[in-house]
Each structure stands twice: as structure tokens, then as C-alpha cells.
Design a protein around this motif. Structure first.
Motif, PDB file in Angstrom:
ATOM      1  N   ASP A  54      -2.841  13.294   3.092  1.00 42.43           N
ATOM      2  CA  ASP A  54      -2.209  12.017   2.753  1.00 42.43           C
ATOM      3  C   ASP A  54      -1.812  11.269   4.024  1.00 42.43           C
ATOM      4  O   ASP A  54      -2.027  10.061   4.133  1.00 42.43           O
ATOM      5  CB  ASP A  54      -0.962  12.219   1.883  1.00 42.43           C
ATOM      6  N   LEU A  55      -1.247  11.987   4.983  1.00 39.96           N
ATOM      7  CA  LEU A  55      -0.832  11.338   6.234  1.00 39.96           C
ATOM      8  C   LEU A  55      -2.028  10.833   7.028  1.00 39.96           C
ATOM      9  O   LEU A  55      -1.973   9.736   7.597  1.00 39.96           O
ATOM     10  CB  LEU A  55       0.026  12.282   7.075  1.00 39.96           C
ATOM     11  N   VAL A  56      -3.109  11.586   7.049  1.00 41.77           N
ATOM     12  CA  VAL A  56      -4.322  11.123   7.725  1.00 41.77           C
ATOM     13  C   VAL A  56      -4.789   9.813   7.095  1.00 41.77           C
ATOM     14  O   VAL A  56      -5.132   8.853   7.796  1.00 41.77           O
ATOM     15  CB  VAL A  56      -5.438  12.190   7.671  1.00 41.77           C
ATOM     16  N   ASN A  57      -4.773   9.753   5.767  1.00 43.59           N
ATOM     17  CA  ASN A  57      -5.174   8.532   5.064  1.00 43.59           C
ATOM     18  C   ASN A  57      -4.222   7.386   5.378  1.00 43.59           C
ATOM     19  O   ASN A  57      -4.659   6.238   5.549  1.00 43.59           O
ATOM     20  CB  ASN A  57      -5.236   8.774   3.558  1.00 43.59           C
ATOM     21  N   VAL A  58      -2.932   7.673   5.455  1.00 43.17           N
ATOM     22  CA  VAL A  58      -1.934   6.648   5.787  1.00 43.17           C
ATOM     23  C   VAL A  58      -2.204   6.077   7.172  1.00 43.17           C
ATOM     24  O   VAL A  58      -2.240   4.860   7.365  1.00 43.17           O
ATOM     25  CB  VAL A  58      -0.501   7.229   5.702  1.00 43.17           C
ATOM     26  N   TRP A  59      -2.391   6.946   8.167  1.00 44.32           N
ATOM     27  CA  TRP A  59      -2.590   6.460   9.546  1.00 44.32           C
ATOM     28  C   TRP A  59      -3.899   5.674   9.642  1.00 44.32           C
ATOM     29  O   TRP A  59      -3.959   4.654  10.320  1.00 44.32           O
ATOM     30  CB  TRP A  59      -2.590   7.616  10.553  1.00 44.32           C
ATOM     31  N   SER A  60      -4.916   6.135   8.959  1.00 40.71           N
ATOM     32  CA  SER A  60      -6.201   5.441   8.974  1.00 40.71           C
ATOM     33  C   SER A  60      -6.060   4.051   8.354  1.00 40.71           C
ATOM     34  O   SER A  60      -6.533   3.056   8.908  1.00 40.71           O
ATOM     35  CB  SER A  60      -7.238   6.276   8.219  1.00 40.71           C
ATOM     36  N   TYR A  61      -5.417   3.974   7.200  1.00 39.74           N
ATOM     37  CA  TYR A  61      -5.210   2.686   6.534  1.00 39.74           C
ATOM     38  C   TYR A  61      -4.373   1.763   7.423  1.00 39.74           C
ATOM     39  O   TYR A  61      -4.708   0.594   7.610  1.00 39.74           O
ATOM     40  CB  TYR A  61      -4.514   2.889   5.185  1.00 39.74           C
ATOM     41  N   ASN A 103      -3.969   1.753  10.660  1.00 38.96           N
ATOM     42  CA  ASN A 103      -4.726   1.291  11.832  1.00 38.96           C
ATOM     43  C   ASN A 103      -5.689   0.178  11.480  1.00 38.96           C
ATOM     44  O   ASN A 103      -5.921  -0.730  12.273  1.00 38.96           O
ATOM     45  CB  ASN A 103      -5.487   2.453  12.480  1.00 38.96           C
ATOM     46  N   ALA A 104      -6.248   0.237  10.289  1.00 36.50           N
ATOM     47  CA  ALA A 104      -7.212  -0.785   9.868  1.00 36.50           C
ATOM     48  C   ALA A 104      -6.547  -2.052   9.327  1.00 36.50           C
ATOM     49  O   ALA A 104      -7.195  -3.081   9.215  1.00 36.50           O
ATOM     50  CB  ALA A 104      -8.140  -0.207   8.811  1.00 36.50           C
ATOM     51  N   HIS A 105      -5.257  -1.960   8.996  1.00 35.87           N
ATOM     52  CA  HIS A 105      -4.537  -3.089   8.393  1.00 35.87           C
ATOM     53  C   HIS A 105      -3.222  -3.352   9.129  1.00 35.87           C
ATOM     54  O   HIS A 105      -2.160  -3.504   8.514  1.00 35.87           O
ATOM     55  CB  HIS A 105      -4.262  -2.796   6.911  1.00 35.87           C
ATOM     56  N   LEU A 106      -3.299  -3.428  10.455  1.00 37.89           N
ATOM     57  CA  LEU A 106      -2.090  -3.570  11.271  1.00 37.89           C
ATOM     58  C   LEU A 106      -1.258  -4.792  10.901  1.00 37.89           C
ATOM     59  O   LEU A 106      -0.029  -4.695  10.807  1.00 37.89           O
ATOM     60  CB  LEU A 106      -2.457  -3.620  12.755  1.00 37.89           C
ATOM     61  N   ALA A 165       0.842  -1.187   0.000  1.00 36.68           N
ATOM     62  CA  ALA A 165       0.000   0.000   0.000  1.00 36.68           C
ATOM     63  C   ALA A 165       0.884   1.246   0.000  1.00 36.68           C
ATOM     64  O   ALA A 165       1.831   1.343   0.788  1.00 36.68           O
ATOM     65  CB  ALA A 165      -0.911   0.003   1.218  1.00 36.68           C
ATOM     66  N   CYS A 166       0.573   2.174  -0.904  1.00 35.41           N
ATOM     67  CA  CYS A 166       1.349   3.415  -1.044  1.00 35.41           C
ATOM     68  C   CYS A 166       0.403   4.603  -1.114  1.00 35.41           C
ATOM     69  O   CYS A 166      -0.778   4.456  -1.437  1.00 35.41           O
ATOM     70  CB  CYS A 166       2.155   3.390  -2.343  1.00 35.41           C
ATOM     71  N   ILE A 167       0.962   5.788  -0.871  1.00 36.29           N
ATOM     72  CA  ILE A 167       0.211   7.002  -1.138  1.00 36.29           C
ATOM     73  C   ILE A 167      -0.008   7.041  -2.647  1.00 36.29           C
ATOM     74  O   ILE A 167       0.920   6.804  -3.425  1.00 36.29           O
ATOM     75  CB  ILE A 167       0.968   8.250  -0.655  1.00 36.29           C
ATOM     76  N   ALA A 168      -1.237   7.313  -3.067  1.00 38.07           N
ATOM     77  CA  ALA A 168      -1.590   7.317  -4.486  1.00 38.07           C
ATOM     78  C   ALA A 168      -0.654   8.206  -5.294  1.00 38.07           C
ATOM     79  O   ALA A 168      -0.235   9.273  -4.837  1.00 38.07           O
ATOM     80  CB  ALA A 168      -3.032   7.784  -4.661  1.00 38.07           C
ATOM     81  N   LYS A 169      -0.298   7.715  -6.469  1.00 36.13           N
ATOM     82  CA  LYS A 169       0.556   8.420  -7.429  1.00 36.13           C
ATOM     83  C   LYS A 169       1.964   8.660  -6.909  1.00 36.13           C
ATOM     84  O   LYS A 169       2.646   9.588  -7.341  1.00 36.13           O
ATOM     85  CB  LYS A 169      -0.092   9.734  -7.869  1.00 36.13           C
TER      86      LYS A 169
END
Length: 108
Positions: free
Chosen positions: A83-90, A92-95, A47-51
Motif C-alpha cells: 500500500d505504501l509503495v502504491n501511495v509513494w508512486s501515486y 510522485n506522479a501527482h505532485l 486519493a486514498c488507499i483503497a477500502k
């Protein structure tokens, strides 16, 4: 954790926390994480930050090492606080996924 325990904890949340829980559950059900992509030929499919080629696990590991969000944004000027908010959210959901990626890359 059984559902009854979870229900008690959810009911104890503030309205703002409940809204965030709903958002996370909806994203999880839809397998939709805005700003996060997984492409088989990019960064091994991690999983990466898009683009970008900035893997979620790398940012999580940086944060664990004490690098602040401000420093990350300075180090990666083309990413945003969103982007960082999305990273932390992802993350947390996919530890389990993130932990496995960190471990794999530490061994490499």
C-alpha cells in the motif's frame, strides 16, 4: 524539460530503473493506480488507499514530518508495505494534486 533531455536521462538509467519508469508511465497513461482510489463522497474525493479513509496526502505529509514507513505500518496495522509503495508512486506522479491537498488541509 524537453523530450531530448528526458531521452538522455532515460537512457542513462539502469535496467531496473527503466522498468520502473515504464511501469509509472503505463500507470499514468491508463490512469490506473493499483490500491489507490478516489471516491467523491470519501475524504472529499482525495486519493486514498483503497477500502480505507487514509488519504495519500496525509501519508505524504507524515513522511515529510519524519515518520518512517515502519512507524506508519505500525500506526495503521491494516495497511501493507505494498500500500505504501502504491501511495509513494501515486504521490510522485501527482505532485501538484498532493501539494494542493496538503495546503488545503493545513488551512482548515
Amino acid at each position: 524539460m524537453i523530450l531530448q533531455e528526458l531521452e538522455t536521462q532515460l537512457l542513462a538509467l539502469t535496467p531496473t530503473e527503466k522498468a520502473e519508469a515504464i511501469r509509472l508511465l503505463t500507470q499514468s497513461l491508463n490512469n490506473s493506480w493499483p490500491g489507490i482510489t478516489k471516491t467523491p463522497d470519501v475524504c472529499g474525493g482525495d486519493a486514498c488507499i483503497a477500502k480505507t479513509r487514509i488519504p495519500v496526502w496525509g501519508l505524504v505529509e507524515s513522511r515529510r514530518l519524519g515518520i518512517t514507513e515502519s512507524e506508519l505500518l505500525n500506526d495503521y496495522p491494516h495497511i501493507t508495505a505494498t500500500d505504501l509503495v502504491n501511495v509513494w508512486s501515486y504521490a510522485n506522479a501527482h505532485l501538484d494534486e498532493i501539494e494542493a491537498a496538503i495546503k488545503k488541509n493545513q488551512e482548515a
